[in-house]
Design a protein around this motif. Structure first.
Motif, PDB file in Angstrom:
ATOM      1  N   SER A   1     -26.154 -21.148  79.697  1.00 17.22           N
ATOM      2  CA  SER A   1     -25.639 -21.462  80.855  1.00 17.22           C
ATOM      3  C   SER A   1     -24.401 -20.698  81.107  1.00 17.22           C
ATOM      4  N   ARG A   2     -23.935 -19.950  80.405  1.00 17.83           N
ATOM      5  CA  ARG A   2     -22.918 -18.997  80.681  1.00 17.83           C
ATOM      6  C   ARG A   2     -23.366 -17.723  81.290  1.00 17.83           C
ATOM      7  N   SER A   3     -22.358 -16.906  81.833  1.00 17.89           N
ATOM      8  CA  SER A   3     -22.568 -15.511  82.463  1.00 17.89           C
ATOM      9  C   SER A   3     -22.675 -14.597  81.304  1.00 17.89           C
TER      10      SER A   3
ATOM     11  N   VAL B   1     -27.724 -21.263  95.000  1.00 16.22           N
ATOM     12  CA  VAL B   1     -27.397 -22.015  93.872  1.00 16.22           C
ATOM     13  C   VAL B   1     -25.817 -22.308  93.674  1.00 16.22           C
ATOM     14  N   GLY B   2     -25.544 -23.627  93.128  1.00 19.75           N
ATOM     15  CA  GLY B   2     -24.072 -23.845  92.774  1.00 19.75           C
ATOM     16  C   GLY B   2     -23.461 -24.277  94.223  1.00 19.75           C
ATOM     17  N   ARG B   3     -24.224 -24.961  95.078  1.00 15.67           N
ATOM     18  CA  ARG B   3     -23.286 -25.225  96.392  1.00 15.67           C
ATOM     19  C   ARG B   3     -23.392 -26.819  96.714  1.00 15.67           C
TER      20      ARG B   3
ATOM     21  N   THR C   1     -25.155 -27.693  87.863  1.00 14.14           N
ATOM     22  CA  THR C   1     -25.233 -26.559  87.029  1.00 14.14           C
ATOM     23  C   THR C   1     -25.937 -25.328  87.590  1.00 14.14           C
ATOM     24  N   GLY C   2     -26.613 -25.331  88.654  1.00 12.01           N
ATOM     25  CA  GLY C   2     -27.076 -24.135  89.471  1.00 12.01           C
ATOM     26  C   GLY C   2     -28.380 -23.835  88.532  1.00 12.01           C
ATOM     27  N   GLY C   3     -29.273 -24.659  87.991  1.00 11.30           N
ATOM     28  CA  GLY C   3     -30.671 -24.647  87.654  1.00 11.30           C
ATOM     29  C   GLY C   3     -30.350 -23.986  86.065  1.00 11.30           C
TER      30      GLY C   3
END
Length: 157
Positions: A40-42, A19-21, A30-32
């Motif tokens: 959406s944050r880590s 994801v995120g590529r 946004t990588g799903g």
């Protein structure tokens, strides 16, 4: 067929989604994770959170009681002790204690002590030095001519 020729069936394994590529990957930008917001944050951990509604684990009543002073006892039937004597693992002349039962392999570890239960038949005269014994176990032991002495006996109401 040789071991180096063995392969998985066609389609049995898939490469993991990276994801995120980039937009072309199908899981870019946004990588799903959707757009903005906490998730959406880590580093997000809101497992039982229900958007401000009282969570299910807090809505349900508390049940039970966990006694911190409870003794964790090994429970051994008189029939099992008779088997150990017949197999020659226990010495019938010495008193039966937690240590002798562990050495004979009747119980795996000592824990807080042993309670003798009355299932099975006892044919040998034995003396027991244990934490507890049921009424039926005491009857079976005394019927065979043995004796029971309780260690650290607590007056039961």
């Amino acid at each position: 067929m040789k071991l180096n020729e063995i392969r998985d069936n066609e389609g049995a394994t898939k490469n993991r989604m990276r994801v995120g590529r980039g937009i072309g990957s199908g899981k870019g930008k946004t990588g799903g994770r959707g757009v903005k917001g906490q998730t959406s944050r880590s580093g997000v951990a809101i497992k039982g959170f229900e958007g401000g509604q009282m969570p299910l684990h807090r809505r349900l009543p508390k049940r039970g009681f966990n006694n911190i002073n409870a003794r964790d006892l090994n429970e051994v039937n008189v029939g099992r002790i008779q088997q150990a004597i017949e197999a020659g693992k226990l010495d019938k002349s010495a008193p039966i204690t937690v240590e002798s039962l562990v050495a004979a392999g009747v119980v795996s570890k000592a824990r807080d002590g042993v309670k003798i239960l009355g299932v099975g038949e006892l044919k040998t005269k034995l003396s027991f030095q244990v934490i507890g014994a049921s009424k039926s176990a005491v009857e079976a032991i005394e019927k065979a001519g043995g004796s029971v002495s309780l260690l650290g006996a607590v007056a039961e109401a």
